[in-house]
Design an enzyme around this catalytic site. Structure first.
Site, PDB file in Angstrom:
ATOM      1  CB  SER A 122       8.623   0.826   9.321  1.00 52.72           C
ATOM      2  OG  SER A 122       9.685   1.618   9.807  1.00 52.72           O
ATOM      3  CE1 TYR A 149       6.544   5.582   7.685  1.00 49.14           C
ATOM      4  CE2 TYR A 149       7.850   4.674   9.480  1.00 49.14           C
ATOM      5  CZ  TYR A 149       7.542   4.735   8.136  1.00 49.14           C
ATOM      6  OH  TYR A 149       8.232   3.947   7.237  1.00 49.14           O
TER       7      TYR A 149
HETATM    8  N1  NAD Z   1      13.587   4.268   3.510  1.00 48.72           N
HETATM    9  C1  NAD Z   1      13.507   3.768   4.746  1.00 48.72           C
HETATM   10  O1  NAD Z   1      14.421   3.923   5.564  1.00 48.72           O
HETATM   11  C2  NAD Z   1      12.302   2.958   5.166  1.00 48.72           C
HETATM   12  C3  NAD Z   1      12.335   2.367   6.431  1.00 48.72           C
HETATM   13  C4  NAD Z   1      11.241   1.618   6.856  1.00 48.72           C
HETATM   14  C5  NAD Z   1      10.139   1.470   6.025  1.00 48.72           C
HETATM   15  N2  NAD Z   1      10.135   2.061   4.803  1.00 48.72           N
HETATM   16  C6  NAD Z   1       8.930   1.881   3.978  1.00 48.72           C
HETATM   17  O2  NAD Z   1       9.317   1.393   2.701  1.00 48.72           O
HETATM   18  C7  NAD Z   1       8.326   1.774   1.733  1.00 48.72           C
HETATM   19  C8  NAD Z   1       9.015   2.389   0.530  1.00 48.72           C
HETATM   20  O3  NAD Z   1       9.621   3.612   0.938  1.00 48.72           O
HETATM   21  P1  NAD Z   1      10.928   4.229   0.261  1.00 48.72           P
HETATM   22  O4  NAD Z   1      11.925   4.397   1.340  1.00 48.72           O
HETATM   23  O5  NAD Z   1      11.288   3.500  -0.957  1.00 48.72           O
HETATM   24  O6  NAD Z   1      10.366   5.706  -0.060  1.00 48.72           O
HETATM   25  P2  NAD Z   1      10.241   6.536  -1.409  1.00 48.72           P
HETATM   26  O7  NAD Z   1       9.635   7.837  -1.023  1.00 48.72           O
HETATM   27  O8  NAD Z   1      11.545   6.543  -2.132  1.00 48.72           O
HETATM   28  O9  NAD Z   1       9.195   5.661  -2.255  1.00 48.72           O
HETATM   29  C9  NAD Z   1       7.835   5.570  -1.910  1.00 48.72           C
HETATM   30  C10 NAD Z   1       6.995   5.521  -3.177  1.00 48.72           C
HETATM   31  O10 NAD Z   1       5.616   5.421  -2.801  1.00 48.72           O
HETATM   32  C11 NAD Z   1       4.878   6.271  -3.654  1.00 48.72           C
HETATM   33  N3  NAD Z   1       3.615   6.670  -3.017  1.00 48.72           N
HETATM   34  C12 NAD Z   1       3.432   7.547  -1.995  1.00 48.72           C
HETATM   35  N4  NAD Z   1       2.127   7.687  -1.731  1.00 48.72           N
HETATM   36  C13 NAD Z   1       1.461   6.873  -2.599  1.00 48.72           C
HETATM   37  C14 NAD Z   1       0.085   6.576  -2.822  1.00 48.72           C
HETATM   38  N5  NAD Z   1      -0.892   7.172  -2.102  1.00 48.72           N
HETATM   39  N6  NAD Z   1      -0.224   5.672  -3.781  1.00 48.72           N
HETATM   40  C15 NAD Z   1       0.740   5.083  -4.532  1.00 48.72           C
HETATM   41  N7  NAD Z   1       2.048   5.351  -4.381  1.00 48.72           N
HETATM   42  C16 NAD Z   1       2.405   6.227  -3.422  1.00 48.72           C
HETATM   43  C17 NAD Z   1       5.782   7.462  -3.893  1.00 48.72           C
HETATM   44  O11 NAD Z   1       5.400   8.211  -5.062  1.00 48.72           O
HETATM   45  C18 NAD Z   1       7.142   6.794  -4.030  1.00 48.72           C
HETATM   46  O12 NAD Z   1       7.421   6.455  -5.373  1.00 48.72           O
HETATM   47  C19 NAD Z   1       7.366   2.712   2.459  1.00 48.72           C
HETATM   48  O13 NAD Z   1       6.215   1.993   2.856  1.00 48.72           O
HETATM   49  C20 NAD Z   1       8.154   3.155   3.681  1.00 48.72           C
HETATM   50  O14 NAD Z   1       7.330   3.537   4.760  1.00 48.72           O
HETATM   51  C21 NAD Z   1      11.177   2.814   4.358  1.00 48.72           C
END
Ligand code: NAD
Length: 281
Positions: free
Chosen positions: A143, A156
């Site tokens: 992230s 986080y």
């Molecule tokens: N959206 C942002 O701004 C952002 C920024 C930096 C990093 N990220 C990272 O990107 C990645 C994807 O996030 P996103 O924004 O698409 O969020 P999101 O919530 O839309 O998708 C995350 C997915 O992970 C799944 N998940 C959660 N816990 C799980 C587990 N224990 N086992 C398997 N699957 C699991 C959820 O069901 C969901 O489908 C994450 O690692 C998040 O930390 C997101």
């Protein structure tokens, strides 16, 4: 080692939503064969349907990345199913908002379990298969908060800094051993996904307020843009993939003024403060 995607077997965790779904659809369009997993059955199914509509060969599995034995068994099943595995996108993750003094130990452990141990479990489970493929790539999603910190993001950030350290060291190991596996660490800025609506918050804080602030002030880019940036970074064999101008700018600020920037973010966070839940202090 090639840099293409056609015919490559790509594993994506957390493929049922957001960045994971967009990555799956992007790779489907590039001719990859996909092993998709998530804990969310409906979300996973919806992703698989979109990938199949693009002509992709898709395997979908319910998988919790924190369950180590299940992840190890899953890796063996994916290898047996496709005969090989080329790319691992460890994307599953959860967000958390809460100051250290409010956080319960069990919440901190949960964030580390999913965001860090989930990445470790998947990386260790798939690494032998990626090496054996002769053309492997590990893509671990950290992230912007794996590069900088904000108040109320200690758990986080700890999990995402840990992903970065783990991933960068793994990259060095692959170079030293001359294994045919490239390694990339992804640092997204604010992406418009369900991450804030799915976030855990400390007791006493209002989850809707977290989601509103994220959606209005931080979520700047589409998941499709994030996926395209990641896939292009993989194609170009980038060790670090930063998503969004703000990620690049804030990373630079942090490197130029590592302690001064902490004070700046402490000041700025007043505009991101989350309301307490009604009826709590
Ligand atoms: N959206 C942002 O701004 C952002 C920024 C930096 C990093 N990220 C990272 O990107 C990645 C994807 O996030 P996103 O924004 O698409 O969020 P999101 O919530 O839309 O998708 C995350 C997915 O992970 C799944 N998940 C959660 N816990 C799980 C587990 N224990 N086992 C398997 N699957 C699991 C959820 O069901 C969901 O489908 C994450 O690692 C998040 O930390 C997101």
């Amino acid at each position: 080692m090639s840099t293409g995607f056609t015919g490559k077997v790509a594993v994506i965790t957390g493929a049922g939503s957001g960045i994971g779904r967009a990555l799956a659809v992007n790779l489907a369009g590039r001719g990859a064969r996909l092993a998709l997993s998530d804990v969310d059955r409906d979300g996973l199914e919806a992703t698989a349907v979109r990938c199949e509509a693009r002509g992709a060969d898709v395997r979908e599995d319910l998988l919790d990345v924190t369950e180590r034995e299940a992840v190890l068994a899953y890796a063996a099943e994916v290898k047996a199913h496709f005969g090989t595995v080329h790319q691992l996108y460890s994307n599953a993750g959860i967000a958390y908002y809460g100051e250290v003094w409010r956080e319960a130990f069990k919440d901190i452990e949960r964030v580390l379990d999913v965001n860090f141990w989930g990445v470790v479990n998947a990386t260790k489970a798939f690494l032998p298969h990626l090496i054996e493929s002769g053309d492997g790539h590990v893509v671990n999603v950290s992230s912007l908060f794996g590069l900088i910190t904000l108040p109320a993001q200690s758990s986080y950030s700890a999990s995402k800094f840990a992903v970065r350290g783990f991933t960068e060291s793994l990259r060095q190991e692959m170079l030293v051993a001359r294994h045919p596996v490239r390694v990339s660490c992804v640092h997204p800025g604010g992406i418009k996904t369900s991450v804030a609506r799915n976030a855990m918050v400390a007791d006493g804080l209002d989850p809707d307020s977290v989601a509103r602030i994220f959606d209005r002030r931080m979520a700047l880019h589409s998941p499709e843009m994030a996926a395209e940036t990641i896939v292009e970074g993989v194609r170009r064999q980038r060790a670090r993939i930063l998503i969004g101008g703000e990620a690049k700018l804030f990373d630079l600020l942090n490197r130029v003024a590592p302690t001064g920037s902490q004070r700046f973010w402490a000041w700025y966070s007043r505009f991101l403060a989350v309301a307490p839940r009604k009826g709590t202090a």
